[in-house]
Scaffold this motif. Structure first.
Motif, PDB file in Angstrom:
ATOM      1  N   THR A 558     -13.805   2.642   4.309  1.00  0.00           N
ATOM      2  CA  THR A 558     -14.569   2.363   3.793  1.00  0.00           C
ATOM      3  C   THR A 558     -16.324   2.571   4.276  1.00  0.00           C
ATOM      4  O   THR A 558     -17.496   1.554   3.709  1.00  0.00           O
ATOM      5  N   TYR A 616     -15.958  -4.668   5.160  1.00  0.00           N
ATOM      6  CA  TYR A 616     -14.426  -5.308   4.444  1.00  0.00           C
ATOM      7  C   TYR A 616     -15.202  -6.118   3.585  1.00  0.00           C
ATOM      8  O   TYR A 616     -13.882  -6.732   3.320  1.00  0.00           O
ATOM      9  N   ARG A 618     -16.270  -6.752   0.758  1.00  0.00           N
ATOM     10  CA  ARG A 618     -15.910  -6.492  -0.195  1.00  0.00           C
ATOM     11  C   ARG A 618     -14.433  -6.193  -0.837  1.00  0.00           C
ATOM     12  O   ARG A 618     -14.349  -6.857  -2.569  1.00  0.00           O
ATOM     13  N   TYR A 619     -13.291  -5.779   0.708  1.00  0.00           N
ATOM     14  CA  TYR A 619     -11.813  -5.563  -0.515  1.00  0.00           C
ATOM     15  C   TYR A 619     -11.529  -7.442   0.544  1.00  0.00           C
ATOM     16  O   TYR A 619     -10.163  -7.404   0.016  1.00  0.00           O
ATOM     17  N   LEU A 624     -12.532  -7.130  -6.053  1.00  0.00           N
ATOM     18  CA  LEU A 624     -11.606  -5.929  -5.181  1.00  0.00           C
ATOM     19  C   LEU A 624     -10.556  -6.199  -3.958  1.00  0.00           C
ATOM     20  O   LEU A 624     -10.287  -5.720  -3.361  1.00  0.00           O
ATOM     21  N   SER A 625     -10.060  -7.576  -3.960  1.00  0.00           N
ATOM     22  CA  SER A 625      -9.426  -8.496  -3.012  1.00  0.00           C
ATOM     23  C   SER A 625      -8.031  -8.791  -3.041  1.00  0.00           C
ATOM     24  O   SER A 625      -6.922  -9.115  -2.818  1.00  0.00           O
ATOM     25  N   ASN A 628      -5.932  -8.394   0.354  1.00  0.00           N
ATOM     26  CA  ASN A 628      -5.801  -9.993   0.314  1.00  0.00           C
ATOM     27  C   ASN A 628      -5.289 -10.751   0.702  1.00  0.00           C
ATOM     28  O   ASN A 628      -5.465 -12.077  -0.075  1.00  0.00           O
ATOM     29  N   MET A 651     -13.030   3.586  -3.160  1.00  0.00           N
ATOM     30  CA  MET A 651     -11.922   2.135  -3.560  1.00  0.00           C
ATOM     31  C   MET A 651     -10.820   3.862  -3.478  1.00  0.00           C
ATOM     32  O   MET A 651      -9.269   2.823  -2.719  1.00  0.00           O
ATOM     33  N   PHE A 654      -9.248   3.582  -0.187  1.00  0.00           N
ATOM     34  CA  PHE A 654      -8.249   2.576   0.625  1.00  0.00           C
ATOM     35  C   PHE A 654      -7.149   2.350   0.265  1.00  0.00           C
ATOM     36  O   PHE A 654      -6.818   1.962   0.756  1.00  0.00           O
TER      37      PHE A 654
END
Length: 830
Positions: A558, A616, A618-619, A624-625, A628, A651, A654
Motif C-alpha cells: 500500500t 488501507y 481505499r481497500y 476497491l473493497s 473486505n 493494487m 496487494f
C-alpha cells in the motif's frame, strides 16, 4: 645379536608376505586367463557370454574370484561450459580414475541405444482418458510423434561406470565394492552428475540390449532358480552367435544382426576433449568402452625407468655405430629421440605431477540389420576417430573377445592395450551433446543441436521451483501455456493456479475445464486475506507467524515509497493489530475482515497507526473493497486462473499477496491429500519492490518446496528482479530455469548469475528466434528450438497480437454468419 636376529626374521616375514601376495596375484591371474581361454573355445552361446552369476542387488560374479558392480550416471553440460568449469570437471574426472587402485578394474561404457522403431511415431505421451481434455491430448500426441521423427538420431544415450575387484567370495567383495561406489558417487556429485547403482534386473537389461540388439527384455526374477528352472543368462543369450559370417573374421552376427567391435589403437600426441564426444554424437547405435587398470605407483616408475634404460642402450648402440662409420654420433633417429623425450616427460609426470599410469584398452561396438549398413556405420566411426587423431582398427579373429569386453562387466578379454597417464585417460570425456528426456516429462521444445525431443519432469528435480524469462515476443508466454497444458494432461490429480496480471492465460484454463476468477471494481468476487479455512490443522502460533508476515507485505504494497522498508514501529503496530483482529473475531465465532483490522488500527494511540489505517482505507471502503468481505472464491476447481488485469499496479501487488495467502492455505490441504500444487506467477518482478514483500515471498518460496508446491516465476524484466539478493538466491536455489531471447542487459545479468559460457549466452541473445532459448534443469543445460504447428493447441498458446486479432475476427464473422442462418431459417419456417 638378538636385535639382528629379530631384524632378519622381520625381513624374512616381509619377503614372505610379498611373496604370498605375488603368488595370490599369479594364481588369480592364472584362473582368469584359464576362464578366458574356456570362453574363447566355447562351443555354445551360453558358455561364450562373459559372466557366471548375477545377484539381485546388481553384483555380478564375472569369473571365479572376480566380482563387479555398475553405476549409471547422468550427462552434464561439459562441452558448452565455461573454460573454468571445464577445468574443474576435468580435475574431478582425473580424481575419479585415481580413486581406483591397482587391485581393481574400471570400465567406462557409453551406449547409444536406438528407440524401438515401433515407438517412433506411435508413442503415447499423454493419456486420452479424460473426455474434457481428450481432444487436446490426441493432438499433442500427434504433434510430438511428428517431431520425434525429425530427431537426428532418436537414440537414448546411457553412461555406465563398472568396477571390479578380486575376492574369494561375494561376501568379501561387497564392502570393497561399496567403498568404490561411495567414492565414485561423491566425485560425480561434485561434477553435478547424479548417479545410481544398477540392480541385477537393470544390468540384465543392459546386457540384453548389447547381446540381442532390438529384442525386448523379458527378464523376471520369478523365472530364475528352482521355480522357473532358468538362469539370468537364458534371458540375455542370443539365439546364435556366428563369429565367421560369410567367412569374415572382422565382424560377427548375433541372431540376424550384423555386429562389429573396433579397437582404438594408435593415438596422436595431442588429444582434445572432443575426441570421444564426436564419436558418441554419431547418429548410429553404438557402445564405447574404456577399460582402465591402474598400475602400482612404484611399479609404474620402475617400468618407465626400465624403458628409458632400454632406450639409452639403443642410443649408445646407434652412436657407436655412427662413430665406426665416421658419422656425427650426435645425430640420432628421430623416432628414438622423440621416444626418449616422451619417456622422460612421462617419468616427470609420475614423479612430480601426481599422475598415475594405466593399462588402457578402448573399444567401439556397433550393429546394423545388414552387412552394408554395418560397413557404412563403421566407416563413419573410423573417419570420425581419425579426425580426432585416433586410429580405430577391426579386431580380426578376436570379435568374441571384443564382444565380452564391451559388456559392462568390468573384465577385459582383449589383450590389446597401451599405457596412458591419468590426464590422457581423463581427456577422453564421455560427455557429448546433452539430451534431456525424463520419463513422464512434459515437452519443452527440440534440442537445437540434435532435434531430439526435450522432455523434462520437474518432479524429478531436487528443487522443482523455477523461473521463465524473456523479452516480449520471445515465446515466453507460449512456453508457459505449453507447460501448463503438459501439467494438465500428464498429472490429472494435480492442481494448477495461475496469477495472471495481463489476463492472457484464460483461454488455456477455460478450454481445459478450469475456472477464471477476475478481481476488478465491477467484479462480484471477494477474497478475505484473514481466511484460515485450509490451515485449521496447524497450531495458532504457526498461523499467526505467517499471517503477520503476510500483512507486513500487504502493508508494504500500500506504500508509495517503493524500496523503503517498513519502520520498526509500523511492524510492531501491524503485528499487534493482526493478533487483536483474530482475538476479537474468535470471541464472536467468525473470521476477521480487513475492516476489523482497519478499525483496530484507527483505535491505536500511535500516530503511525493512523497513517497505516489511512493507506488501507481505499481497500476497506468504496470500489476497491472486494478484499473486505468474506471469501466467495474457493479454488475448488482443479485449474484456476486469477485475473488482475483491471487493477492498478499497486493494487496488483496487494491482490497477488492476498491470493498467495489463499494458495498457501490450499497448498497445505493438497499436501495432506498427496496432491502437488502448481503455481504460475506472471510479472513476478512486481513482488520485488519492497523489502517486506520480498521477505514474505522468499519465505513462501522456501516453505513451498517442503509441501509439494512447484512454483514458477515469469518475467520480462530480469535485471530489475535480479538486482535483489533474495531474488538471486531464489534463482540459485531453483533447479528449473527457462530463458528465451534476452535484452543485452538482461543477458549479462543471467550470464553472470548462472556462470554461463559464451556459447550458452549465444542461445539467448537477440539473434535467436521466438521459441528458442536455453533450458536449465538440474545439471542439464539444453539449447531449445520449437516450431509448434498451428491447430487447436497453437490457438490456446498463441499470444501474437496480429494472429489473435485475426482469429477473433474470424470467430466474429462465424458467429454473425451463424446468427444470420438461424434468422433466415426462422423466417422461412414462419
Amino acid at each position: 645379536m638378538a636385535g639382528k636376529s629379530r631384524g632378519r626374521k622381520g625381513a624374512a616375514r616381509g619377503k614372505s608376505l610379498e611373496r604370498r601376495i605375488a603368488e595370490q596375484e599369479r594364481e588369480l591371474t592364472g584362473r582368469m586367463a584359464e576362464k578366458r581361454r574356456m570362453r574363447r573355445a566355447a562351443r555354445d552361446v551360453y558358455s561364450a557370454i562373459g559372466y557366471d552369476l548375477m545377484y539381485p542387488d546388481g553384483i555380478a560374479q564375472v569369473e571365479e574370484g572376480l566380482f563387479s558392480q555398475t553405476m549409471a550416471f547422468e550427462d552434464i553440460s561439459y562441452q558448452s561450459a565455461r573454460e573454468e568449469s571445464q577445468r574443474a570437471i576435468f580435475s574431478g574426472w582425473c580424481q575419479l580414475f585415481d580413486y581406483f587402485g591397482a587391485d581393481s578394474c574400471v570400465q567406462l561404457t557409453v551406449v547409444n541405444r536406438p528407440i524401438p522403431a515401433e515407438e517412433i511415431g506411435t508413442k503415447r505421451f499423454f493419456p486420452t482418458d479424460d473426455p474434457q481434455t481428450a481432444a487436446y491430448a490426441e493432438e499433442y500426441n500427434r504433434i510430438l510423434n511428428d517431431k520425434m521423427r525429425e530427431g537426428v538420431s532418436n537414440l537414448v544415450r546411457e553412461r555406465y561406470l563398472t568396477f571390479a575387484v578380486g575376492a574369494p567370495s561375494v561376501d568379501a567383495a561387497v564392502p570393497r565394492l561399496a567403498r568404490m561406489r561411495g567414492d565414485a558417487e561423491q566425485t560425480l556429485a561434485k561434477m553435478r552428475s547424479s548417479s545410481r547403482t544398477l540392480s541385477g534386473a537393470e544390468r540384465i537389461g543392459v546386457l540384453n540390449g548389447l547381446l540381442r540388439p532390438g529384442k525386448p527384455n523379458l527378464f523376471s526374477w520369478d523365472a530364475v532358480g528352482a521355480r522357473g528352472g532358468l538362469t539370468t543368462k537364458d534371458f540375455v543369450c542370443p539365439s546364435s552367435l556366428d563369429f565367421k559370417p560369410e567367412g569374415s573374421a572382422s565382424c560377427f552376427k548375433s541372431g540376424d544382426t550384423w555386429c562389429q567391435v573396433l579397437v582404438l589403437g594408435r593415438f596422436g600426441s595431442e588429444l582434445s576433449d572432443r575426441c570421444l564426444a564426436d564419436i558418441i554424437d554419431l547418429p548410429v547405435p553404438l557402445a564405447i568402452t574404456l577399460h582402465v587398470q591402474a598400475m602400482d605407483k612404484s611399479k609404474a616408475v620402475a617400468f618407465v625407468k626400465k624403458r628409458i634404460a632400454w632406450m639409452d642402450k639403443e642410443i649408445i648402440d646407434e652412436q657407436m655405430g655412427a662413430v665406426k662409420k665416421g658419422y656425427d654420433f650426435q645425430i640420432l633417429p628421430s623416432e628414438l629421440k622423440y621416444s626418449k623425450e616422451e619417456a622422460e616427460d612421462l617419468l616427470d609426470h609420475l614423479q612430480n605431477k601426481n599422475q598415475r599410469l594405466y593399462v588402457y584398452t578402448g573399444l567401439v561396438y556397433t550393429y546394423a540389420p545388414t552387412r552394408e549398413g554395418l560397413d557404412e556405420q563403421v566407416m563413419q566411426i573410423v573417419s570420425t576417430a581419425r579426425r580426432n587423431s585416433i586410429e580405430a582398427d577391426a579386431l580380426d579373429y578376436r570379435q568374441r573377445e571384443g564382444l565380452n569386453s564391451i559388456l559392462p562387466l568390468g573384465h577385459n578379454h582383449v589383450e590389446v592395450s597401451r599405457m596412458m597417464t591419468t590426464a590422457q585417460v581423463a581427456i577422453q570425456m564421455p560427455f557429448a551433446t546433452q539430451e534431456l528426456s525424463h520419463e513422464g516429462g512434459g515437452y519443452y521444445g527440440q534440442n537445437k543441436q540434435s532435434s531430439n525431443l526435450v522432455l523434462c519432469n520437474r518432479k524429478k528435480l531436487a528443487s522443482p521451483m523455477g523461473f521463465v524469462a524473456g523479452k516480449p515476443g520471445s515465446g515466453k508466454s507460449f512456453s508457459v501455456k505449453r507447460e501448463i497444458e503438459n501439467t494438465i494432461l500428464a498429472y490429472p490429480e494435480d492442481e494448477i493456479i495461475v496469477l495472471d496480471p495481463a489476463g492472457e492465460y484464460s483461454p488455456v484454463v477455460e478450454a481445459n475445464g478450469g475456472e477464471c476468477i477476475r478481481f476488478a471494481p465491477d467484479a462480484d468476487t471477494h477474497l478475505n486475506p484473514f481466511d484460515l479455512s485450509d490451515v485449521a490443522h496447524q497450531s495458532r502460533s504457526a498461523q499467526m507467524a505467517f499471517k503477520i508476515d503476510a500483512f507486513l507485505a500487504l502493508s508494504s504494497a500500500t506504500m508509495a515509497e517503493g524500496d523503503q522498508g517498513l519502520p520498526e514501529a509500523d511492524k510492531s503496530i501491524i503485528s499487534r493489530c493482526v493478533e487483536r483482529a483474530y482475538r476479537d473475531a474468535d470471541e464472536e465465532g467468525r473470521i476477521p475482515l480487513l475492516g476489523d483490522f482497519h478499525r483496530i488500527l484507527k483505535a491505536q494511540p500511535e500516530p503511525e497507526a493512523r497513517d497505516i489505517a489511512l493507506r488501507y482505507e481505499r481497500y476497506v471502503e468504496g470500489a476497491l473493497s472486494f478484499f473486505n468481505r468474506p471469501s466467495n472464491v474457493t479454488f475448488d476447481r482443479r485449474i484456476t486462473n486469477v485475473d488482475f488485469r483491471d487493477l492498478s499496479e499497486n493494487m496488483r501487488a496487494f491482490g497477488i499477496i492476498t491470493v498467495l495467502e489463499c494458495v498457501r492455505n490450499r497448498m497445505y490441504r493438497n499436501f495432506e491429500r498427496g496432491v502437488t500444487t502448481w503455481l504460475y506467477i506472471d510479472e513476478v518482478q512486481s513482488l520485488f519492490g519492497h523489502p517486506s514483500i520480498i521477505a514474505y515471498f522468499s519465505r513462501f518460496w522456501a516453505e513451498g518446496r517442503k509441501f509439494n508446491l512447484i512454483a514458477t516465476g515469469i518475467t520480462q524484466n530480469s535485471v530489475y528482479m535480479l538486482d535483489h539478493e533474495e531474488a538471486r538466491n531464489m534463482v540459485l536455489n531453483s533447479d528449473f530455469i527457462l530463458l528465451h531471447k534476452q535484452s543485452p542487459l538482461d543477458r549479462r545479468a543471467w550470464t553472470e548469475l548462472l556462470d554461463m559460457s559464451a556459447q550458452e549466452a549465444s542461445y539467448i541473445d537477440e539473434s535467436v528466434r521466438a521459441g528458442e532459448g536455453l533450458l536449465i534443469a538440474g545439471g542439464a543445460r539444453v539449447p531449445l528450438k520449437d516450431s509448434f504447428p498451428k491447430g487447436s493447441l497453437y490457438d490456446l498458446f498463441n499470444t501474437k497480437p496480429d494472429e489473435v486479432a485475426a482469429r477473433k475476427r474470424e470467430e466474429g464473422f462465424r458467429r454473425r454468419a451463424e446468427s444470420r442462418r438461424r434468422k433466415d431459417g426462422g423466417v422461412s419456417a414462419t
